[in-house]
Design a protein around this motif. Structure first.
Motif, PDB file in Angstrom:
ATOM      1  N   ASP A   1      64.138 -65.373 -25.336  1.00 47.04           N
ATOM      2  CA  ASP A   1      63.458 -66.177 -26.348  1.00 47.04           C
ATOM      3  C   ASP A   1      62.858 -67.403 -25.690  1.00 47.04           C
ATOM      4  O   ASP A   1      62.798 -67.504 -24.456  1.00 47.04           O
ATOM      5  N   THR A   2      62.401 -68.342 -26.508  1.00 49.63           N
ATOM      6  CA  THR A   2      61.749 -69.526 -25.957  1.00 49.63           C
ATOM      7  C   THR A   2      62.708 -70.428 -25.179  1.00 49.63           C
ATOM      8  O   THR A   2      62.291 -71.192 -24.325  1.00 49.63           O
TER       9      THR A   2
ATOM     10  N   ASN B   1      69.626 -63.300 -16.061  1.00 50.38           N
ATOM     11  CA  ASN B   1      70.281 -62.349 -15.162  1.00 50.38           C
ATOM     12  C   ASN B   1      71.286 -61.547 -15.982  1.00 50.38           C
ATOM     13  O   ASN B   1      71.411 -61.728 -17.196  1.00 50.38           O
ATOM     14  N   ALA B   2      72.028 -60.661 -15.331  1.00 53.45           N
ATOM     15  CA  ALA B   2      72.943 -59.780 -16.061  1.00 53.45           C
ATOM     16  C   ALA B   2      74.025 -60.570 -16.782  1.00 53.45           C
ATOM     17  O   ALA B   2      74.411 -60.230 -17.907  1.00 53.45           O
ATOM     18  N   THR B   3      74.517 -61.632 -16.162  1.00 53.17           N
ATOM     19  CA  THR B   3      75.583 -62.423 -16.770  1.00 53.17           C
ATOM     20  C   THR B   3      75.097 -63.109 -18.043  1.00 53.17           C
ATOM     21  O   THR B   3      75.760 -63.078 -19.090  1.00 53.17           O
ATOM     22  N   LEU B   4      73.927 -63.728 -17.979  1.00 57.06           N
ATOM     23  CA  LEU B   4      73.377 -64.415 -19.148  1.00 57.06           C
ATOM     24  C   LEU B   4      73.017 -63.424 -20.251  1.00 57.06           C
ATOM     25  O   LEU B   4      73.276 -63.676 -21.429  1.00 57.06           O
ATOM     26  N   ALA B   5      72.427 -62.305 -19.878  1.00 56.40           N
ATOM     27  CA  ALA B   5      72.062 -61.291 -20.873  1.00 56.40           C
ATOM     28  C   ALA B   5      73.301 -60.733 -21.562  1.00 56.40           C
ATOM     29  O   ALA B   5      73.299 -60.493 -22.772  1.00 56.40           O
TER      30      ALA B   5
ATOM     31  N   TYR C   1      66.788 -62.065 -11.499  1.00 55.02           N
ATOM     32  CA  TYR C   1      66.452 -62.452 -12.868  1.00 55.02           C
ATOM     33  C   TYR C   1      65.389 -61.512 -13.435  1.00 55.02           C
ATOM     34  O   TYR C   1      64.612 -60.903 -12.693  1.00 55.02           O
ATOM     35  N   TYR C   2      65.389 -61.427 -14.758  1.00 56.94           N
ATOM     36  CA  TYR C   2      64.464 -60.553 -15.469  1.00 56.94           C
ATOM     37  C   TYR C   2      63.703 -61.372 -16.499  1.00 56.94           C
ATOM     38  O   TYR C   2      64.218 -62.339 -17.035  1.00 56.94           O
ATOM     39  N   TRP C   3      62.473 -60.952 -16.768  1.00 58.73           N
ATOM     40  CA  TRP C   3      61.678 -61.584 -17.811  1.00 58.73           C
ATOM     41  C   TRP C   3      60.782 -60.526 -18.440  1.00 58.73           C
ATOM     42  O   TRP C   3      60.527 -59.476 -17.870  1.00 58.73           O
ATOM     43  N   MET C   4      60.301 -60.807 -19.651  1.00 63.97           N
ATOM     44  CA  MET C   4      59.518 -59.826 -20.385  1.00 63.97           C
ATOM     45  C   MET C   4      58.158 -59.603 -19.738  1.00 63.97           C
ATOM     46  O   MET C   4      57.523 -60.543 -19.254  1.00 63.97           O
ATOM     47  N   SER C   5      57.714 -58.368 -19.781  1.00 67.01           N
ATOM     48  CA  SER C   5      56.380 -58.019 -19.292  1.00 67.01           C
ATOM     49  C   SER C   5      55.421 -57.910 -20.478  1.00 67.01           C
ATOM     50  O   SER C   5      55.849 -57.829 -21.635  1.00 67.01           O
ATOM     51  N   PRO C   6      54.128 -57.866 -20.214  1.00 64.86           N
ATOM     52  CA  PRO C   6      53.168 -57.721 -21.325  1.00 64.86           C
ATOM     53  C   PRO C   6      53.345 -56.443 -22.137  1.00 64.86           C
ATOM     54  O   PRO C   6      52.860 -56.361 -23.268  1.00 64.86           O
ATOM     55  N   LYS C   7      54.061 -55.468 -21.591  1.00 62.36           N
ATOM     56  CA  LYS C   7      54.217 -54.198 -22.306  1.00 62.36           C
ATOM     57  C   LYS C   7      54.942 -54.373 -23.644  1.00 62.36           C
ATOM     58  O   LYS C   7      54.729 -53.579 -24.572  1.00 62.36           O
TER      59      LYS C   7
ATOM     60  N   LEU D   1      52.815 -72.435 -32.701  1.00 66.39           N
ATOM     61  CA  LEU D   1      52.355 -71.822 -33.941  1.00 66.39           C
ATOM     62  C   LEU D   1      51.309 -70.755 -33.649  1.00 66.39           C
ATOM     63  O   LEU D   1      50.162 -70.823 -34.079  1.00 66.39           O
ATOM     64  N   HIS D   2      51.702 -69.755 -32.891  1.00 63.80           N
ATOM     65  CA  HIS D   2      50.827 -68.644 -32.574  1.00 63.80           C
ATOM     66  C   HIS D   2      51.262 -67.413 -33.365  1.00 63.80           C
ATOM     67  O   HIS D   2      52.356 -67.378 -33.951  1.00 63.80           O
ATOM     68  N   LEU D   3      50.420 -66.420 -33.401  1.00 64.96           N
ATOM     69  CA  LEU D   3      50.737 -65.186 -34.090  1.00 64.96           C
ATOM     70  C   LEU D   3      51.999 -64.565 -33.486  1.00 64.96           C
ATOM     71  O   LEU D   3      52.104 -64.415 -32.266  1.00 64.96           O
ATOM     72  N   GLY D   4      52.975 -64.241 -34.324  1.00 60.03           N
ATOM     73  CA  GLY D   4      54.237 -63.682 -33.843  1.00 60.03           C
ATOM     74  C   GLY D   4      55.294 -64.721 -33.541  1.00 60.03           C
ATOM     75  O   GLY D   4      56.432 -64.367 -33.217  1.00 60.03           O
ATOM     76  N   ALA D   5      54.954 -66.008 -33.642  1.00 63.34           N
ATOM     77  CA  ALA D   5      55.934 -67.061 -33.348  1.00 63.34           C
ATOM     78  C   ALA D   5      57.079 -67.000 -34.356  1.00 63.34           C
ATOM     79  O   ALA D   5      56.890 -66.700 -35.533  1.00 63.34           O
ATOM     80  N   ARG D   6      58.266 -67.294 -33.870  1.00 63.35           N
ATOM     81  CA  ARG D   6      59.471 -67.300 -34.697  1.00 63.35           C
ATOM     82  C   ARG D   6      59.982 -68.734 -34.787  1.00 63.35           C
ATOM     83  O   ARG D   6      60.165 -69.406 -33.769  1.00 63.35           O
ATOM     84  N   LEU D   7      60.221 -69.195 -36.009  1.00 64.43           N
ATOM     85  CA  LEU D   7      60.651 -70.565 -36.244  1.00 64.43           C
ATOM     86  C   LEU D   7      61.891 -70.560 -37.129  1.00 64.43           C
ATOM     87  O   LEU D   7      62.074 -69.651 -37.950  1.00 64.43           O
ATOM     88  N   PRO D   8      62.763 -71.562 -36.990  1.00 64.61           N
ATOM     89  CA  PRO D   8      63.974 -71.602 -37.823  1.00 64.61           C
ATOM     90  C   PRO D   8      63.643 -71.803 -39.294  1.00 64.61           C
ATOM     91  O   PRO D   8      62.903 -72.717 -39.655  1.00 64.61           O
ATOM     92  N   ALA D   9      64.181 -70.938 -40.135  1.00 61.49           N
ATOM     93  CA  ALA D   9      63.812 -70.946 -41.556  1.00 61.49           C
ATOM     94  C   ALA D   9      64.178 -72.248 -42.245  1.00 61.49           C
ATOM     95  O   ALA D   9      63.409 -72.752 -43.081  1.00 61.49           O
ATOM     96  N   HIS D  10      65.328 -72.820 -41.912  1.00 62.87           N
ATOM     97  CA  HIS D  10      65.794 -73.987 -42.662  1.00 62.87           C
ATOM     98  C   HIS D  10      64.939 -75.222 -42.418  1.00 62.87           C
ATOM     99  O   HIS D  10      64.961 -76.158 -43.218  1.00 62.87           O
ATOM    100  N   ALA D  11      64.171 -75.242 -41.316  1.00 61.86           N
ATOM    101  CA  ALA D  11      63.442 -76.449 -40.926  1.00 61.86           C
ATOM    102  C   ALA D  11      61.938 -76.329 -41.123  1.00 61.86           C
ATOM    103  O   ALA D  11      61.186 -77.155 -40.601  1.00 61.86           O
ATOM    104  N   THR D  12      61.488 -75.332 -41.868  1.00 60.28           N
ATOM    105  CA  THR D  12      60.057 -75.122 -42.057  1.00 60.28           C
ATOM    106  C   THR D  12      59.735 -74.995 -43.545  1.00 60.28           C
ATOM    107  O   THR D  12      60.564 -74.543 -44.334  1.00 60.28           O
ATOM    108  N   SER D  13      58.514 -75.359 -43.901  1.00 60.94           N
ATOM    109  CA  SER D  13      58.103 -75.251 -45.304  1.00 60.94           C
ATOM    110  C   SER D  13      58.100 -73.795 -45.755  1.00 60.94           C
ATOM    111  O   SER D  13      58.535 -73.471 -46.871  1.00 60.94           O
TER     112      SER D  13
END
Length: 256
Positions: free
Chosen positions: A23-24, A30-34, A64-70, A133-145
């Motif tokens: 996430d952001t 790495n494997a331990t964090l995941a 370490y691993y990170w998301m690809s465009p796929k 605030l881009h398309l697909g962005a995820r924001l915490p529900a309790h703190a947004t209008s």
């Protein structure tokens, strides 16, 4: 959705949990964090990370691993096939052209809201938009209008389940972090049928939202306008923009 235990594929569930661990806050794991984030063993996390990298959904430097465009294939398929974003896009574009502000359509997904359609800030090239605030962005529900509108639209039993034992993180000094205070805000939103959040998610950013309901009266999404100009009076903003939001909500009701 509930399914029989025999129909549940645990490996897929674990693999999706590993993907959702990114996430952001943590773009590289790495494997331990995941393992800690997905709630599985380190050995299982390692296998899932390797498999996802082999399939092209993750990239890695060997540690370490990170998301690809796929991974965008999933969101692209949703946006191409889902009726909601396509139905709302013309209305968002019209509102942006009419006002020079930025409008979004948002749905509730667990403890977060997700932007499924949005306009640009047409006619306002110098306006600074809120971070993320881009398309697909995820924001915490309790703190947004939008989140407050969508939570206020839940049946009472579902809202109780949503609030039960939930931690409400503080994002700014103005964020509601107590369940009682959030319940009071949601009751107010339910009465007035709109929400105004001032600097609750991000400083210097305010947002105004109304519910989008289908013909059966169910709240299926929220429509909002994001305002980064803190110098304008809140009451004046509401007087100017609420009628436009309510009118748009009425216009799209028949197609939701």
């Amino acid at each position: 959705m509930t399914i029989a235990k025999a129909d549940f594929i645990e490996g897929i569930a674990k693999g999706m949990a590993v993907l959702e661990s990114f996430d952001t806050e943590r773009q590289r794991l790495n494997a331990t964090l995941a393992a800690a984030r997905a709630g599985i063993t380190r050995a299982a996390a390692r296998r899932h990370l390797l498999t996802l990298a082999h399939l092209g959904y993750l990239e890695t430097d060997g540690s370490y691993y990170w998301m690809s465009p796929k991974v965008l294939r999933f969101s692209g398929s949703y946006l191409a096939s889902s009726r909601l974003p396509r139905a709302l896009q013309p209305t968002l574009n019209r509102l942006a052209a009419q006002t020079g502000e930025s409008f979004s359509a948002v749905v509730l997904d667990g403890e977060e809201v997700v932007i499924v359609a949005r306009s640009g800030a047409l006619g306002a090239p110098n306006r600074v938009l809120a971070y993320g605030l881009h398309l697909g962005a995820r924001l915490p529900a309790h703190a947004t209008s939008t989140g407050q509108v969508l939570l206020a639209g839940l049946p009472p039993a579902e809202l109780r389940v949503w609030l039960q034992g939930r931690t409400l993180p503080r994002l700014t000094p103005h964020t509601l972090t107590q369940a009682r205070a959030l319940r009071q805000r949601l009751a107010q939103v339910r009465r007035q049928d709109w929400a105004f959040a001032a600097e609750e998610h991000e400083l210097a950013v305010r947002a105004l939202a109304v519910p989008l309901r289908d013909m059966r009266g169910r709240t299926v999404a929220a429509l909002n306008v994001v305002l980064s100009d803190a110098g304008r009076d809140a009451a004046a903003l509401q007087n100017a923009l609420l009628p436009l939001l309510f009118e748009a909500a009425r216009e799209v009701r028949a197609i939701l």
